[in-house]
Design a protein around this motif. Sequence first.
Motif, PDB file in Angstrom:
ATOM      1  N   SER A   1     121.167  40.877  41.592  1.00 21.63           N
ATOM      2  CA  SER A   1     120.016  41.545  42.194  1.00 21.63           C
ATOM      3  C   SER A   1     118.816  40.622  42.347  1.00 21.63           C
ATOM      4  O   SER A   1     117.914  40.887  43.145  1.00 21.63           O
ATOM      5  CB  SER A   1     119.619  42.768  41.356  1.00 21.63           C
TER       6      SER A   1
ATOM      7  N   HIS B   1     118.533  36.475  45.596  1.00 20.66           N
ATOM      8  CA  HIS B   1     117.949  36.160  46.904  1.00 20.66           C
ATOM      9  C   HIS B   1     116.582  35.476  46.794  1.00 20.66           C
ATOM     10  O   HIS B   1     116.373  34.429  47.420  1.00 20.66           O
ATOM     11  CB  HIS B   1     117.870  37.420  47.762  1.00 20.66           C
TER      12      HIS B   1
ATOM     13  N   SER C   1     124.815  46.137  41.537  1.00 25.69           N
ATOM     14  CA  SER C   1     124.181  46.727  42.714  1.00 25.69           C
ATOM     15  C   SER C   1     124.925  46.448  44.018  1.00 25.69           C
ATOM     16  O   SER C   1     124.733  47.152  45.010  1.00 25.69           O
ATOM     17  CB  SER C   1     122.740  46.210  42.845  1.00 25.69           C
ATOM     18  N   ARG C   2     125.770  45.423  44.017  1.00 22.43           N
ATOM     19  CA  ARG C   2     126.500  45.109  45.244  1.00 22.43           C
ATOM     20  C   ARG C   2     127.429  46.259  45.624  1.00 22.43           C
ATOM     21  O   ARG C   2     128.142  46.806  44.803  1.00 22.43           O
ATOM     22  CB  ARG C   2     127.329  43.830  45.050  1.00 22.43           C
TER      23      ARG C   2
ATOM     24  N   ILE D   1     124.865  50.326  48.482  1.00 22.06           N
ATOM     25  CA  ILE D   1     124.311  50.713  49.780  1.00 22.06           C
ATOM     26  C   ILE D   1     125.413  50.901  50.809  1.00 22.06           C
ATOM     27  O   ILE D   1     125.421  51.864  51.581  1.00 22.06           O
ATOM     28  CB  ILE D   1     123.281  49.667  50.260  1.00 22.06           C
ATOM     29  N   LYS D   2     126.367  49.987  50.821  1.00 22.15           N
ATOM     30  CA  LYS D   2     127.449  50.067  51.807  1.00 22.15           C
ATOM     31  C   LYS D   2     128.279  51.329  51.608  1.00 22.15           C
ATOM     32  O   LYS D   2     128.810  51.903  52.568  1.00 22.15           O
ATOM     33  CB  LYS D   2     128.341  48.832  51.737  1.00 22.15           C
TER      34      LYS D   2
ATOM     35  N   SER E   1     120.036  52.883  43.059  1.00 28.62           N
ATOM     36  CA  SER E   1     120.019  51.420  43.074  1.00 28.62           C
ATOM     37  C   SER E   1     118.605  50.886  42.903  1.00 28.62           C
ATOM     38  O   SER E   1     117.638  51.640  42.816  1.00 28.62           O
ATOM     39  CB  SER E   1     120.628  50.914  44.392  1.00 28.62           C
TER      40      SER E   1
ATOM     41  N   ASP F   1     116.812  46.232  46.667  1.00 25.15           N
ATOM     42  CA  ASP F   1     118.007  46.068  47.501  1.00 25.15           C
ATOM     43  C   ASP F   1     117.724  46.303  48.980  1.00 25.15           C
ATOM     44  O   ASP F   1     118.449  45.806  49.842  1.00 25.15           O
ATOM     45  CB  ASP F   1     119.117  47.023  47.047  1.00 25.15           C
TER      46      ASP F   1
ATOM     47  N   SER G   1     117.179  42.965  50.965  1.00 25.79           N
ATOM     48  CA  SER G   1     118.178  41.904  51.042  1.00 25.79           C
ATOM     49  C   SER G   1     119.561  42.374  51.463  1.00 25.79           C
ATOM     50  O   SER G   1     120.487  41.568  51.522  1.00 25.79           O
ATOM     51  CB  SER G   1     118.284  41.195  49.683  1.00 25.79           C
ATOM     52  N   ASN G   2     119.716  43.658  51.761  1.00 24.99           N
ATOM     53  CA  ASN G   2     121.020  44.192  52.131  1.00 24.99           C
ATOM     54  C   ASN G   2     121.051  44.511  53.628  1.00 24.99           C
ATOM     55  O   ASN G   2     120.154  45.183  54.141  1.00 24.99           O
ATOM     56  CB  ASN G   2     121.320  45.455  51.309  1.00 24.99           C
TER      57      ASN G   2
ATOM     58  N   TYR H   1     122.711  46.502  55.320  1.00 23.55           N
ATOM     59  CA  TYR H   1     122.899  47.910  55.683  1.00 23.55           C
ATOM     60  C   TYR H   1     121.692  48.773  55.316  1.00 23.55           C
ATOM     61  O   TYR H   1     121.641  49.950  55.669  1.00 23.55           O
ATOM     62  CB  TYR H   1     124.134  48.483  54.970  1.00 23.55           C
ATOM     63  N   ALA H   2     120.714  48.204  54.614  1.00 24.29           N
ATOM     64  CA  ALA H   2     119.617  49.002  54.073  1.00 24.29           C
ATOM     65  C   ALA H   2     118.783  49.679  55.149  1.00 24.29           C
ATOM     66  O   ALA H   2     118.264  50.780  54.940  1.00 24.29           O
ATOM     67  CB  ALA H   2     118.726  48.126  53.197  1.00 24.29           C
TER      68      ALA H   2
END
Length: 266
Positions: free
Chosen positions: A40, A43, A177-178, A181-182, A194, A198, A201-202, A204-205
Amino acid sequence: MKYITYIVVVLLFTIYCKRISKEQSVSDEPEELLIYCENSMVHPLLELKDEFEDIWNCKIIIHNDCSQNLISLIQYSLKGDLYIPGSQNGFAALKEKHNILITDSVFIGYNPIVLMVERHNPNQYSGNLKSLIANNKAIIIANPETSSLGYETQKILNNEDVYNNLLDNVVSLSVDSRGLIKSVYDKQAQVAISWRSDIYSNIYASELDVIAIPMSDESPPEVYVGLLSSVKNIHLAEVFLDYIAGERATLIFKKYGVTQQKSIVF
């Protein structure tokens, strides 16, 4: 005889030059820092890495994973300079192993926990955690045994006395956390719990909505970078601690949602 003496002198001079050259090449090698970083936090660390290396002519090696795997690696290798878990709990989990300790630390910021749901929140979720145990909602959370996020999620849910009941609706315990979101993006779950960071840096967010949890906003998990007792280059590690506590690093972490304020206004 003079010829033999000349050869000996040349050989000795050659050996001496090679030794000096080898010593210089060793001394010219950049100093290294070995940093363990929970996924987390990787990044912002990657963004700071190149700049610090250029300034101090050094090399930063990053091992990133879930906290459980990182702690096992630290204890097995007995090597490493710094550790950045997803929350302060990572230090407590490391301390339980006893071989390696945190000897100093620097505060990075707060990283609240939020709910993440489908875009436009079609089911009209609120930050009320007790509402999650009704109507067989499909929820995905992180595993408290493997990650700081899982531990902090369990802590918040236990404070609301809903953790055990909520497990009946949990479709999966993610390692960290990976993938949380997906899972909502792919409609494998309706709700993910989460880190707020996130969303920065994600990929899909942007397709999801973020719902604040009042309890986490009021008392958000704290993020620190810790100096390991196995540190090899204490001077460079202390310089990095000063750097990561500085204005430049603070701005980078803020860019990824980890701020030194307890609430974030969108």
